[in-house]
Design a protein around this motif. Structure first.
Motif, PDB file in Angstrom:
ATOM      1  N   UNK A   1       0.848  -1.262  -0.050  1.00 15.42           N
ATOM      2  CA  UNK A   1      -0.019   0.040  -0.150  1.00 15.42           C
ATOM      3  C   UNK A   1       0.968   1.287   0.063  1.00 15.42           C
ATOM      4  N   UNK A   2       0.511   2.210  -0.745  1.00 12.98           N
ATOM      5  CA  UNK A   2       1.222   3.526  -0.911  1.00 12.98           C
ATOM      6  C   UNK A   2       0.544   4.558   0.085  1.00 12.98           C
ATOM      7  N   UNK A   3       1.241   5.230   0.936  1.00 12.03           N
ATOM      8  CA  UNK A   3       0.480   6.041   1.957  1.00 12.03           C
ATOM      9  C   UNK A   3       1.429   7.195   2.138  1.00 12.03           C
ATOM     10  N   UNK A   4       0.905   8.714   1.769  1.00  8.80           N
ATOM     11  CA  UNK A   4       1.541   9.712   2.071  1.00  8.80           C
ATOM     12  C   UNK A   4       0.792  10.606   3.105  1.00  8.80           C
ATOM     13  N   UNK A   5       1.684  11.078   4.052  1.00 11.27           N
ATOM     14  CA  UNK A   5       0.808  12.091   4.953  1.00 11.27           C
ATOM     15  C   UNK A   5       1.279  13.318   4.904  1.00 11.27           C
ATOM     16  N   UNK A   6       0.289  14.404   4.718  1.00 12.90           N
ATOM     17  CA  UNK A   6       0.500  15.957   4.282  1.00 12.90           C
ATOM     18  C   UNK A   6       0.154  16.408   5.671  1.00 12.90           C
ATOM     19  N   UNK A   7       1.063  17.332   6.072  1.00  8.58           N
ATOM     20  CA  UNK A   7       0.766  18.258   7.250  1.00  8.58           C
ATOM     21  C   UNK A   7       1.203  19.403   6.844  1.00  8.58           C
ATOM     22  N   UNK A   8       0.077  20.430   6.887  1.00  6.18           N
ATOM     23  CA  UNK A   8       0.445  21.892   6.458  1.00  6.18           C
ATOM     24  C   UNK A   8       1.128  22.391   7.940  1.00  6.18           C
ATOM     25  N   UNK A   9       2.172  23.338   7.557  1.00 10.75           N
ATOM     26  CA  UNK A   9       2.778  23.896   8.606  1.00 10.75           C
ATOM     27  C   UNK A   9       2.813  25.295   8.530  1.00 10.75           C
ATOM     28  N   UNK A  10       2.229  25.696   7.253  1.00 10.47           N
ATOM     29  CA  UNK A  10       1.866  27.424   7.272  1.00 10.47           C
ATOM     30  C   UNK A  10       1.195  27.201   6.099  1.00 10.47           C
ATOM     31  N   UNK A  11       0.266  28.485   6.347  1.00 12.35           N
ATOM     32  CA  UNK A  11      -0.878  28.527   5.112  1.00 12.35           C
ATOM     33  C   UNK A  11      -1.190  29.768   4.769  1.00 12.35           C
ATOM     34  N   UNK A  12      -0.506  30.762   5.296  1.00 12.04           N
ATOM     35  CA  UNK A  12      -0.988  32.281   5.093  1.00 12.04           C
ATOM     36  C   UNK A  12       0.372  32.932   4.313  1.00 12.04           C
ATOM     37  N   UNK A  13      -0.102  34.207   3.942  1.00 17.68           N
ATOM     38  CA  UNK A  13       1.168  35.027   3.447  1.00 17.68           C
ATOM     39  C   UNK A  13       0.464  36.365   3.351  1.00 17.68           C
ATOM     40  N   UNK A  14       1.320  37.481   3.198  1.00 19.85           N
ATOM     41  CA  UNK A  14       2.985  37.533   3.323  1.00 19.85           C
ATOM     42  C   UNK A  14       3.775  37.469   4.616  1.00 19.85           C
ATOM     43  N   UNK A  15       2.707  37.347   5.872  1.00 29.54           N
ATOM     44  CA  UNK A  15       3.217  37.185   7.247  1.00 29.54           C
ATOM     45  C   UNK A  15       2.552  36.359   8.142  1.00 29.54           C
ATOM     46  N   UNK A  16       3.162  36.009   8.868  1.00 29.00           N
ATOM     47  CA  UNK A  16       2.388  34.943   9.976  1.00 29.00           C
ATOM     48  C   UNK A  16       1.752  35.763  10.799  1.00 29.00           C
ATOM     49  N   UNK A  17       0.762  35.273  11.641  1.00 28.94           N
ATOM     50  CA  UNK A  17      -0.081  35.686  12.537  1.00 28.94           C
ATOM     51  C   UNK A  17      -0.949  34.684  13.288  1.00 28.94           C
TER      52      UNK A  17
END
Length: 241
Positions: A1-17
């Motif tokens: 079985x092929x498995x990939x886990x995707x975890x977003x670490x950041x989603x916004x731009x142009x600055x973090x908040x």
């Protein structure tokens, strides 16, 4: 079985908040880890030091909101090397970028391009953007496919590049009514691309920090149904037999 886990670490731009960081997506496949971009704040969600032991990084382009946490990762690598907890450099892959001005990057190892990721094939598409920027496609030997657009204006070549992908991680910087740019997508354009490419799932990201992700989903859903907004720390697992 092929498995990939995707975890977003950041989603916004142009600055973090608040709890939101600038773009970065951690992929886990066959016990190896690949970080697609590492904008401001993304390193906060890495599991130190375990994630550094099997980590490679792809930087899509030379805008700070997509690579600024390289310095943090480099210094963490330096410290963990000195403690004897890790023993190899983190490989960083990019095109058309000179990282020499970052300072102490001795524990990063820079390369021009990454062709495979633990038996998964990688391919790239040059985007429409104001600086050289590349979409990345990851395809496992079982045929599981993920496309990460990074930053791009509307590009018909992206439709073919993303054809039948299991997951399209697509930027959606603007909403209707905002003054847009040829270098970025509106949310409805991300929905159109997903529909025309016949992808299975669409994950939106690259939101303005002041705007709710639900507004982007509402706009894109006029054209495509299977949409989620990338959310920091929320892992999505894709599988194929």
């Amino acid at each position: 079985m092929s498995e990939i886990k995707i975890t977003p670490l950041g989603t916004v731009s142009p600055y973090p908040k608040g709890n939101h960081n600038c773009p970065g997506f951690l992929l886990e496949y066959n016990k190896e880890k690949l970080l697609l971009d590492c904008g401001s704040g993304t390193s906060r969600l890495l599991n130190m030091d375990s994630d550094l032991k099997n980590l490679s990084i792809i930087i899509s382009h030379n805008h700070l909101d997509h690579y600024s946490d390289l310095t943090t990762i480099a210094y963490a690598s330096y410290c963990y090397h000195n403690l004897g907890l890790i023993n190899k450099r983190i490989k960083v892959y990019s095109r058309d970028i000179n990282f020499e001005y970052l300072g102490n990057t001795h524990y990063l190892e820079f390369h021009n391009i990454m062709d495979n990721f633990n038996s998964a094939k990688l391919s790239y598409l040059k985007n429409i953007h104001d600086t050289p920027c590349y979409s990345t496609k990851i395809t496992t030997k079982e045929g599981l496919t993920i496309v990460y657009t990074a930053d791009t204006g509307y590009n018909e070549e992206l439709i073919e590049f993303s054809k039948n992908a299991d997951l399209l991680i697509c930027e959606s910087t603007f909403l209707k009514g905002q003054k847009g740019s040829k270098n970025h997508l509106y949310a409805f354009e991300a929905g159109q691309i997903a529909k025309l490419a016949n992808v299975k799932n669409l994950m939106l990201n690259h939101f303005w920090p002041e705007i709710s992700p639900e507004e982007y989903i509402n706009e894109a859903s006029v054209y495509f149904e299977n949409i989620i907004a990338a959310e920091e720390g929320k892992t999505l697992t894709l599988r194929r037999n």
